[in-house]
Design a protein around this motif. Structure first.
Motif, short mmCIF file in Angstrom:
data_model
loop_
_atom_site.label_atom_id
_atom_site.label_comp_id
_atom_site.label_asym_id
_atom_site.label_seq_id
_atom_site.Cartn_x
_atom_site.Cartn_y
_atom_site.Cartn_z
N MET A 161 -43.99 49.09 -82.98
CA MET A 161 -44.26 48.27 -81.82
C MET A 161 -42.89 47.48 -81.55
O MET A 161 -42.58 47.17 -82.68
N HIS A 162 -42.59 47.16 -80.49
CA HIS A 162 -41.04 46.71 -80.38
C HIS A 162 -41.15 45.35 -78.95
O HIS A 162 -41.72 45.64 -78.08
N GLY A 163 -40.59 44.24 -79.46
CA GLY A 163 -40.55 43.50 -78.41
C GLY A 163 -39.64 43.86 -77.19
O GLY A 163 -38.54 44.71 -77.46
N ASN B 86 -45.15 44.04 -75.45
CA ASN B 86 -44.58 44.94 -76.45
C ASN B 86 -44.45 46.69 -76.05
O ASN B 86 -45.47 46.97 -75.57
N GLN C 42 -45.00 50.35 -77.41
CA GLN C 42 -45.74 51.00 -78.64
C GLN C 42 -45.10 52.44 -78.55
O GLN C 42 -45.54 53.26 -77.72
N ASP D 148 -38.44 44.57 -83.86
CA ASP D 148 -39.93 44.26 -84.32
C ASP D 148 -40.76 44.11 -83.07
O ASP D 148 -40.33 43.72 -81.85
N ALA D 149 -42.14 43.78 -83.35
CA ALA D 149 -43.08 43.43 -82.22
C ALA D 149 -43.10 41.93 -81.98
O ALA D 149 -42.41 41.17 -82.99
N ASP D 150 -43.15 41.57 -80.83
CA ASP D 150 -43.05 40.31 -80.31
C ASP D 150 -44.58 39.58 -80.60
O ASP D 150 -45.48 40.32 -80.10
N ASP D 151 -44.58 38.32 -81.27
CA ASP D 151 -45.71 37.64 -81.70
C ASP D 151 -46.30 36.88 -80.26
O ASP D 151 -47.14 36.19 -80.40
N SER E 275 -39.07 38.61 -82.65
CA SER E 275 -38.97 40.07 -82.41
C SER E 275 -37.86 40.54 -83.10
O SER E 275 -37.66 42.17 -82.93
#
Length: 148
Positions: free
Chosen positions: A44-46, A88, A90, A124-127, A136
């Motif tokens: 998963m990516h920001g 995000n 996927q 990285d994924a966005d929280d 991210s």
């Protein structure tokens, strides 16, 4: 005035994804379609619109921070957020993304428009909580949004 814009994603010097991001005007919103590859399977990516349409630096820092004309906090689609905050991405089992979503209240043209800005895919994924970036990570792909 064009009702469509596109950005071609280029990978960062350290490696990243490639693909296309398409924006279609749909009433007061934009339909966004991302077709990209080069991701780790299942990752998963920001994904954000950044202020400056400049992908020249190797780490894409030249694109500046998130596009935020309303001075809102960083956040998810259903809350107060930067105009450039998007869901995000996927990746599937083959490391590809083929994702569509609606970006509420976004425009292509004008002072608060997305044309002429950059889209960034993060490592990285966005929280959707950490200010101002969503934690991210590094910028792994960049593309300048152009009217089409």
């Amino acid at each position: 005035m064009s009702g469509m814009a596109m950005a071609s994603l280029s990978p960062a010097a350290a490696g990243g994804a490639t693909g296309l991001v398409m924006f279609h005007a749909k009433g007061e919103d934009l339909m966004v379609h991302v077709k990209a590859s080069g991701f780790a399977p299942g990752s998963m990516h920001g994904f954000h619109v950044h202020d400056k349409g400049n992908c020249a630096s190797p780490d894409f820092s030249s694109a500046g921070g998130h596009f935020n004309p309303g001075a809102h906090p960083h956040g998810p689609q259903d809350a107060a957020r930067h105009a450039g905050d998007m869901p995000n991405l996927q990746a599937d089992a083959q490391g590809k993304v083929d994702q569509k979503f609606v970006l509420k209240g976004a425009k292509l043209q004008g002072e608060t428009g997305l044309v002429g800005r950059a889209v960034i895919v993060h490592a990285d994924a966005d929280d959707f909580k950490t200010q101002p970036t969503g934690n991210s990570g590094a910028r792994m792909a960049c593309g300048v949004i152009a009217a089409h």
